[in-house]
Design an enzyme around this catalytic site. Structure first.
Site, PDB file in Angstrom:
ATOM      1  N   SER A  86       0.830  -1.201   0.000  1.00 50.52           N
ATOM      2  CA  SER A  86       0.000   0.000   0.000  1.00 50.52           C
ATOM      3  C   SER A  86       0.872   1.261   0.000  1.00 50.52           C
ATOM      4  CB  SER A  86      -0.892  -0.008   1.238  1.00 50.52           C
ATOM      5  OG  SER A  86      -0.097  -0.190   2.388  1.00 50.52           O
ATOM      6  N   GLU A 110       5.394   6.303   7.640  1.00 50.73           N
ATOM      7  CA  GLU A 110       5.351   7.029   6.361  1.00 50.73           C
ATOM      8  C   GLU A 110       5.830   8.478   6.540  1.00 50.73           C
ATOM      9  OE1 GLU A 110       3.979   6.068   3.071  1.00 50.73           O
ATOM     10  OE2 GLU A 110       3.964   3.971   3.671  1.00 50.73           O
ATOM     11  N   CYS A 131       3.069  -6.312  10.025  1.00 52.06           N
ATOM     12  CA  CYS A 131       2.854  -5.202   9.103  1.00 52.06           C
ATOM     13  C   CYS A 131       4.221  -4.802   8.585  1.00 52.06           C
ATOM     14  CB  CYS A 131       2.199  -4.029   9.819  1.00 52.06           C
ATOM     15  SG  CYS A 131       2.040  -2.563   8.772  1.00 52.06           S
TER      16      CYS A 131
HETATM   17  N1  DGL Z   1       1.964  -2.338   4.721  1.00 52.07           N
HETATM   18  C1  DGL Z   1       0.689  -2.643   5.284  1.00 52.07           C
HETATM   19  C2  DGL Z   1       0.736  -4.017   5.972  1.00 52.07           C
HETATM   20  O1  DGL Z   1       1.745  -4.719   5.923  1.00 52.07           O
HETATM   21  C3  DGL Z   1       0.163  -1.642   6.236  1.00 52.07           C
HETATM   22  C4  DGL Z   1      -0.022  -0.240   5.751  1.00 52.07           C
HETATM   23  C5  DGL Z   1      -1.447   0.124   5.479  1.00 52.07           C
HETATM   24  O2  DGL Z   1      -2.263   0.206   6.404  1.00 52.07           O
HETATM   25  O3  DGL Z   1      -1.733   0.341   4.313  1.00 52.07           O
HETATM   26  O4  DGL Z   1      -0.237  -4.416   6.545  1.00 52.07           O
END
Ligand code: DGL
Length: 274
Positions: free
Chosen positions: A13, A155, A191
């Protein structure tokens, strides 16, 4: 076309998947990659599963249209919501997520079987880690904590400092009490944005707690899959990496520089519309 020289597609994302990309590039130096950060629609982690499936399908299609030989969903939220949908939509293209790898790393690290999963709200809600960990260790005691604010902090390139410590303390408070019975001995970062917080998390959790993430284990699983499918690159030179973003390339380059700890320029990033 010789598929073995085709790139591997990686999407997230936003920037968190760069932690997975780094591990992949380290383990597979001859492979080329296309990384897509769906920065225009970040965060996925607070959104409904149907929305995440729709976004993930569009992101995957953009990479498939560029001739990738394998897709890595470097986002736990997208893996939890969309892995089977993407595998079905793009078959016979091999599609891998990051949750099985993270679960394997957690089970391998935990002596007591008491595992805490830190992830987005969506990943926790879908209990994707619980299922994957329990499939490997049916007696595991698994707790899950949604840590949505970590995504915004990451971020913003705020990896440490007062704000991060305050937020981390708040999320970890239920697991830090010395009187807690089911104290986790392993924390899995469910995450891809969270590995940047390892120093802060480790200092709060103490040295007896092992923190694991899925980046290295995913890289290992991708390597095995490439061999199995005979898709590994036959090049002897270093592969290259292209970057795509659905939102501003300047911001992508700035944040990517923090995540990759290396200088990154907006000219290295192509802006796309999904
Ligand atoms: N990179 C996303 C994950 O591993 C989390 C970031 C988002 O909430 O978009 O869950």
């Amino acid at each position: 076309m010789n598929t073995s020289t085709a790139p591997i597609g990686v999407f997230d994302s936003g920037m968190g998947g760069l932690t997975v990309l780094n591990a992949l590039r380290g383990a597979l130096p001859q492979e080329s990659f296309i990384y897509l950060g769906d920065t225009a629609r970040l965060p996925y982690g607070t959104k409904d599963a149907d929305t995440v499936i729709r976004y993930a399908t569009q992101a995957a299609k953009a990479l498939v249209d560029r001739g990738i030989k394998l897709l890595v969903i470097a986002c736990n939220t997208a893996t939890a919501a969309a892995l089977p949908a993407l595998q079905a939509a793009f078959a016979p293209l091999p599609v891998m997520g990051v949750i099985d790898a993270g679960a394997r790393a957690a089970v391998a690290a935990s002596r007591s079987g008491q595992i805490l999963v830190l992830a987005t709200e969506s990943t926790i809600r879908q209990q994707a880690y619980e299922r994957a960990i329990r499939a490997l260790n049916p007696r595991a005691i698994i707790q899950g904590q949604a840590c949505s604010l970590f995504v915004a902090l990451a971020e913003e390139c705020w990896f440490e400092g007062d704000a991060v410590t305050t937020v981390a303390k708040r999320y970890l408070a239920p697991y830090l009490s010395p009187h807690l019975q089911d104290k986790p001995d392993t924390v899995v970062l469910g995450c891809t944005h969270f590995p940047v917080f390892i120093p802060v998390l480790q200092s709060l959790l103490g040295p007896s707690v092992t923190i694991v993430d899925s980046a290295q284990t995913t890289a290992h699983a991708v390597k095995t899959l490439l061999l199995q499918e005979q898709l590994q690159s036959t090049k002897t030179t270093k592969g290259h990496c292209a970057f795509l973003a659905t939102d501003g390339v300047e911001r992508f380059a700035r944040v990517a520089s923090c995540f990759l700890q290396t200088e990154f320029h907006s000219q290295d990033v192509e802006s796309i519309n999904l």
